[in-house]
Motif scaffolding. Structure first.
Motif, PDB file in Angstrom:
ATOM      1  N   GLN A  22      24.339  27.633  17.402  1.00 61.00           N
ATOM      2  CA  GLN A  22      23.804  26.874  16.300  1.00 61.00           C
ATOM      3  C   GLN A  22      24.048  27.660  15.014  1.00 61.00           C
ATOM      4  O   GLN A  22      24.480  28.798  15.040  1.00 61.00           O
ATOM      5  N   TYR A  55      19.496  32.930  14.737  1.00 57.33           N
ATOM      6  CA  TYR A  55      18.509  32.036  14.134  1.00 57.33           C
ATOM      7  C   TYR A  55      17.241  32.796  13.814  1.00 57.33           C
ATOM      8  O   TYR A  55      16.485  33.204  14.707  1.00 57.33           O
ATOM      9  N   ASN A  57      14.081  31.909  11.326  1.00 57.30           N
ATOM     10  CA  ASN A  57      13.712  30.721  10.556  1.00 57.30           C
ATOM     11  C   ASN A  57      12.205  30.475  10.639  1.00 57.30           C
ATOM     12  O   ASN A  57      11.496  31.153  11.360  1.00 57.30           O
ATOM     13  N   HIS A  78      14.006  31.507  21.935  1.00 54.93           N
ATOM     14  CA  HIS A  78      13.360  31.685  20.635  1.00 54.93           C
ATOM     15  C   HIS A  78      11.942  32.212  20.833  1.00 54.93           C
ATOM     16  O   HIS A  78      11.152  31.627  21.585  1.00 54.93           O
ATOM     17  N   GLU A 295      21.179  29.930   4.852  1.00 54.50           N
ATOM     18  CA  GLU A 295      22.244  29.823   5.839  1.00 54.50           C
ATOM     19  C   GLU A 295      23.319  30.888   5.606  1.00 54.50           C
ATOM     20  O   GLU A 295      23.734  31.114   4.483  1.00 54.50           O
TER      21      GLU A 295
END
Length: 299
Positions: A22, A55, A57, A78, A295
């Protein structure tokens, strides 16, 4: 000062490269000056809090100096990570191989870190992780799939994935109040009010910068909806700095506006060549710090 002591499990995953397929996001920290509508970003103060092709976030402050966020480990799972701004250390609150935790936040009672958990069978529900290291507890066993949420009166207002997406509130077991539908992912209680605020995806207005969605408020006491004007064109994530001031990002710029005005004013620009597109944010008035999700640019 409230102080939480977390498991001393060092966040080793911060240095790994994730294989999770991702887009990669990092957390960027900037210093601020002023409060509310007078808030400004201190030029040149930006720095990468995380810096890895994975990731990181969904940041959220849980007290004056600690923040939680969701991070992918080297296997693509995660976990909830705690960052301490005093010690400048990362700590795993969770490290689970059979599930992934997203959107962590402190509950209103202060005894749990809540998270949207993607369970091993793909079910998405809210779980509570005690700050005293006890076993996690499922909050609502019959409400899913939950995407996002916020708190009012120690109960959750939740974004439920569907066609269309719905905003619901768990008034009590078996009494689920449907507040609205076709909403965006940002759900925020307006500070010191009874309003749950969110973006409606019905009939956005088009601008050169992108679509502008209507900001709506549902009053939990009055049981009515109202409109608070348009969100920033080209942006879908917002936070409240205080009862009167909204904050949104677009590209590498951050904007604010007063809730009853129409004009968005730039409060600063993030100058990091390796990152773009500000999305989620978290703000600490105690630390005068703004944390931005940006990003990574493939270089």
């Amino acid at each position: 000062m409230r102080k939480f002591i977390f498991l001393a499990c060092v966040f080793l995953a911060i240095s790994f490269t994730s294989s999770f397929a991702q887009t990669a996001f990092d957390l960027v920290v900037v210093k601020t000056e002023g409060k509310g509508k007078n808030l400004k970003i201190v030029p040149g103060s930006e720095r990468l809090l995380t810096d890895r092709d994975a990731y990181d976030n969904q940041p959220s402050f849980i007290n004056e100096y600690q923040m939680v966020f969701s991070a992918a480990d080297e296997d693509g799972n995660h976990d909830i990570i705690v960052y301490n701004f005093e010690s400048e250390k990362f700590t795993n609150l969770t490290k689970t191989a059979d599930r992934s935790e997203f959107s962590p936040s402190i509950t209103e009672c202060g005894q749990y870190i809540a998270a949207v958990v993607m369970e091993s069978d793909g079910t998405q529900r809210i779980w509570l992780y005690p700050t005293n290291f006890g076993e996690p507890e499922l909050l609502y066993d019959d409400i899913e799939p939950v995407g996002y949420y916020d708190w009012y009166d120690n109960k959750a207002a939740m974004f439920i994935l569907g066609d269309p997406n719905q905003l619901v509130y768990a008034q009590s077991r078996g009494n689920i109040l449907m507040l609205d539908e076709n909403i965006g992912r940002s759900i925020k209680r307006r500070p010191r009010t009874d309003q749950i605020t969110y973006l409606s995806q019905d009939g956005p207005k088009e601008f050169p910068e992108g679509s502008a969605f209507e900001l709506r408020a549902y009053d939990m006491k009055g049981k009515n909806r109202s409109t608070l004007g348009l969100a920033l064109p080209g942006s879908g994530d917002f936070i409240w700095l205080d009862k009167n001031t909204l904050l949104m990002g677009r590209g590498n710029q951050v904007f604010s506006r007063k809730w009853n005005e129409n004009t968005w004013n730039e409060i600063g620009k993030i100058s990091i060549d390796s990152h773009q597109n500000i999305t989620r944010m978290a703000y600490s008035p105690d630390l005068d710090v703004l944390v931005l999700v940006m990003e990574r640019i493939n270089q």
